[in-house]
Write a protein that holds these residues in place. Structure first.
Motif, PDB file in Angstrom:
ATOM      1  N   THR A  37      -4.664  -1.800  16.877  1.00 24.07           N
ATOM      2  CA  THR A  37      -4.411  -0.414  17.281  1.00 24.07           C
ATOM      3  C   THR A  37      -4.982   0.589  16.291  1.00 24.07           C
ATOM      4  N   TRP A  38      -5.047   0.200  15.007  1.00 24.57           N
ATOM      5  CA  TRP A  38      -5.486   1.127  13.971  1.00 24.57           C
ATOM      6  C   TRP A  38      -6.909   0.863  13.495  1.00 24.57           C
ATOM      7  N   CYS A  39      -7.687   0.063  14.220  1.00 29.45           N
ATOM      8  CA  CYS A  39      -9.025  -0.337  13.773  1.00 29.45           C
ATOM      9  C   CYS A  39      -9.891   0.881  13.451  1.00 29.45           C
ATOM     10  N   ASP A  40     -10.587   0.825  12.302  1.00 29.99           N
ATOM     11  CA  ASP A  40     -11.469   1.922  11.901  1.00 29.99           C
ATOM     12  C   ASP A  40     -12.947   1.522  11.934  1.00 29.99           C
ATOM     13  N   THR A  41     -13.240   0.374  12.545  1.00 22.68           N
ATOM     14  CA  THR A  41     -14.646  -0.058  12.651  1.00 22.68           C
ATOM     15  C   THR A  41     -14.969  -0.487  14.083  1.00 22.68           C
ATOM     16  N   GLU A  42     -14.488   0.273  15.047  1.00 20.92           N
ATOM     17  CA  GLU A  42     -14.761  -0.067  16.444  1.00 20.92           C
ATOM     18  C   GLU A  42     -16.256  -0.045  16.754  1.00 20.92           C
ATOM     19  N   TYR A  43     -17.013   0.705  15.989  1.00 23.10           N
ATOM     20  CA  TYR A  43     -18.457   0.768  16.218  1.00 23.10           C
ATOM     21  C   TYR A  43     -19.130  -0.590  15.975  1.00 23.10           C
ATOM     22  N   GLY A 122       2.554  -3.833  14.125  1.00 25.17           N
ATOM     23  CA  GLY A 122       1.975  -2.548  14.490  1.00 25.17           C
ATOM     24  C   GLY A 122       0.521  -2.622  14.880  1.00 25.17           C
ATOM     25  N   SER A 123      -0.150  -3.714  14.521  1.00 28.10           N
ATOM     26  CA  SER A 123      -1.559  -3.896  14.890  1.00 28.10           C
ATOM     27  C   SER A 123      -1.705  -4.297  16.349  1.00 28.10           C
ATOM     28  N   GLY A 124      -0.624  -4.844  16.920  1.00 27.09           N
ATOM     29  CA  GLY A 124      -0.683  -5.363  18.285  1.00 27.09           C
ATOM     30  C   GLY A 124      -1.350  -6.726  18.385  1.00 27.09           C
ATOM     31  N   MET A 125      -1.663  -7.346  17.241  1.00 27.10           N
ATOM     32  CA  MET A 125      -2.427  -8.586  17.235  1.00 27.10           C
ATOM     33  C   MET A 125      -1.731  -9.736  16.495  1.00 27.10           C
ATOM     34  N   THR A 126      -0.456  -9.622  16.227  1.00 26.81           N
ATOM     35  CA  THR A 126       0.252 -10.664  15.485  1.00 26.81           C
ATOM     36  C   THR A 126       0.155 -12.019  16.174  1.00 26.81           C
ATOM     37  N   ASP A 127       0.168 -12.009  17.506  1.00 29.26           N
ATOM     38  CA  ASP A 127       0.133 -13.282  18.239  1.00 29.26           C
ATOM     39  C   ASP A 127      -1.229 -13.969  18.165  1.00 29.26           C
ATOM     40  N   GLN A 140      -7.814 -17.779  -5.803  1.00 28.12           N
ATOM     41  CA  GLN A 140      -8.964 -16.877  -5.741  1.00 28.12           C
ATOM     42  C   GLN A 140      -8.964 -16.015  -4.476  1.00 28.12           C
ATOM     43  N   ASP A 141      -8.082 -16.337  -3.526  1.00 27.90           N
ATOM     44  CA  ASP A 141      -8.022 -15.608  -2.259  1.00 27.90           C
ATOM     45  C   ASP A 141      -7.003 -14.472  -2.327  1.00 27.90           C
ATOM     46  N   GLU A 142      -6.945 -13.678  -1.241  1.00 30.67           N
ATOM     47  CA  GLU A 142      -6.000 -12.572  -1.158  1.00 30.67           C
ATOM     48  C   GLU A 142      -5.478 -12.465   0.270  1.00 30.67           C
ATOM     49  N   ALA A 143      -4.217 -12.093   0.405  1.00 31.49           N
ATOM     50  CA  ALA A 143      -3.623 -11.861   1.718  1.00 31.49           C
ATOM     51  C   ALA A 143      -3.316 -10.373   1.829  1.00 31.49           C
ATOM     52  N   LYS A 144      -3.865  -9.731   2.854  1.00 33.36           N
ATOM     53  CA  LYS A 144      -3.728  -8.283   3.008  1.00 33.36           C
ATOM     54  C   LYS A 144      -2.841  -7.948   4.203  1.00 33.36           C
ATOM     55  N   PHE A 145      -1.871  -7.085   3.991  1.00 27.19           N
ATOM     56  CA  PHE A 145      -1.005  -6.595   5.054  1.00 27.19           C
ATOM     57  C   PHE A 145      -1.266  -5.097   5.216  1.00 27.19           C
ATOM     58  N   VAL A 146      -1.759  -4.698   6.378  1.00 27.85           N
ATOM     59  CA  VAL A 146      -1.985  -3.283   6.672  1.00 27.85           C
ATOM     60  C   VAL A 146      -0.757  -2.799   7.437  1.00 27.85           C
ATOM     61  N   PRO A 175      -1.230   1.048   3.359  1.00 29.17           N
ATOM     62  CA  PRO A 175      -0.779   1.860   4.485  1.00 29.17           C
ATOM     63  C   PRO A 175      -1.913   2.113   5.478  1.00 29.17           C
ATOM     64  N   VAL A 176      -1.586   2.156   6.755  1.00 24.75           N
ATOM     65  CA  VAL A 176      -2.573   2.553   7.764  1.00 24.75           C
ATOM     66  C   VAL A 176      -2.951   4.004   7.498  1.00 24.75           C
ATOM     67  N   PHE A 177      -4.233   4.246   7.309  1.00 26.30           N
ATOM     68  CA  PHE A 177      -4.713   5.582   6.969  1.00 26.30           C
ATOM     69  C   PHE A 177      -4.348   6.572   8.080  1.00 26.30           C
ATOM     70  N   GLY A 178      -3.663   7.649   7.690  1.00 30.39           N
ATOM     71  CA  GLY A 178      -3.313   8.685   8.646  1.00 30.39           C
ATOM     72  C   GLY A 178      -2.052   8.412   9.447  1.00 30.39           C
ATOM     73  N   ALA A 179      -1.465   7.220   9.299  1.00 29.20           N
ATOM     74  CA  ALA A 179      -0.264   6.872  10.069  1.00 29.20           C
ATOM     75  C   ALA A 179       0.970   6.744   9.186  1.00 29.20           C
ATOM     76  N   LEU A 180       0.807   6.230   7.972  1.00 34.51           N
ATOM     77  CA  LEU A 180       1.930   6.049   7.052  1.00 34.51           C
ATOM     78  C   LEU A 180       1.607   6.749   5.738  1.00 34.51           C
ATOM     79  N   ASP A 181       2.520   7.580   5.279  1.00 34.30           N
ATOM     80  CA  ASP A 181       2.353   8.303   4.017  1.00 34.30           C
ATOM     81  C   ASP A 181       2.213   7.287   2.881  1.00 34.30           C
ATOM     82  N   PRO A 182       1.111   7.318   2.127  1.00 34.11           N
ATOM     83  CA  PRO A 182       0.929   6.359   1.035  1.00 34.11           C
ATOM     84  C   PRO A 182       2.078   6.369   0.034  1.00 34.11           C
TER      85      PRO A 182
END
Length: 214
Positions: A37-43, A122-127, A140-146, A175-182
């Motif tokens: 829902t919050w994707c910033d690279t739809e292009y 909130g991404s709509g893609m958990t499933d 050496q890896d990282e797990a990111k939660f937006v 935080p999702v940019f523009g949706a959640l106050d950092p």
């Protein structure tokens, strides 16, 4: 000849991850099977142009920068991505892969550092998450939660604890940019004493949020 569809290759400041602030070459591949829902690279969902691995590596080399991130879209949606990652490692680059977590990471070259985007509700893609990818995370890896809101935060906090992700690798909360106050997310993390690394998207603070190629 191995060919991939590429949206763009550019040199910028790494805006996220534990490499934040470092100059980095980004290889953005085209296509993604998810629709967050919050994707910033739809292009990057469509279009792009076909490049051989040799041509991609040649373009990366031209920037004279040893840190490379392959991203998308979802780069692993293109099967030849694994060959590109291995080739970049062979050429001596420090290689990062940003992936949604929806596609199997087991076949990847072990020299690649994986940034696994764990999809909050909130991404709509958990499933769409392929949860065995979590079990393969290494130091050496990282797990990111937006994180979009308080519900996402609580889900992410519980997921980290239940799956012991912080014992496997660095955990990033963003935080999702523009949706959640950092500031709000920072205060939640501090109040709960979470074993995570807080981050914002630095590139969106340096340049305009919708600017491409940065």
């Amino acid at each position: 000849m191995s060919v991939l569809r590429v949206t763009e290759i550019f040199h910028s400041i790494q805006g996220e991850s534990t490499h934040v602030g470092r100059p980095c070459v980004f290889v953005r591949l085209t296509g993604c099977p998810l629709r967050c829902t919050w994707c910033d690279t739809e292009y990057a969902f469509y279009g792009g142009s076909e490049w051989s691995i040799d041509t991609i590596v040649e373009n990366v080399r031209a920037y004279d920068c040893r840190l490379v991130e392959v991203t998308g879209g979802e780069p692993l949606a293109q099967p030849e991505c694994a060959a590109l990652l291995a080739r970049l490692c062979d050429d001596g680059f420090t290689v990062l892969l940003e992936t949604s977590g929806a596609i199997e990471t087991a076949p990847l070259d072990p020299r690649v550092s994986i940034i696994l985007d764990v999809k909050c509700p909130g991404s709509g893609m958990t499933d769409r998450m392929h949860w065995p990818n979590i079990e393969r995370l290494r130091p050496q890896d990282e797990a990111k939660f937006v994180i979009k809101d308080r519900a996402d935060y609580e889900w992410a906090k519980a997921t980290v604890a239940q799956r012991g992700i912080d014992c496997r690798c660095t955990v990033l909360f963003s935080p999702v940019f523009g949706a959640l106050d950092p500031r709000q997310l920072a205060e939640w993390v501090l109040a709960d004493r979470l074993p995570v690394r807080y981050q914002v998207q630095l590139h969106k603070l340096i340049w305009t949020p919708d600017m491409r190629g940065v």
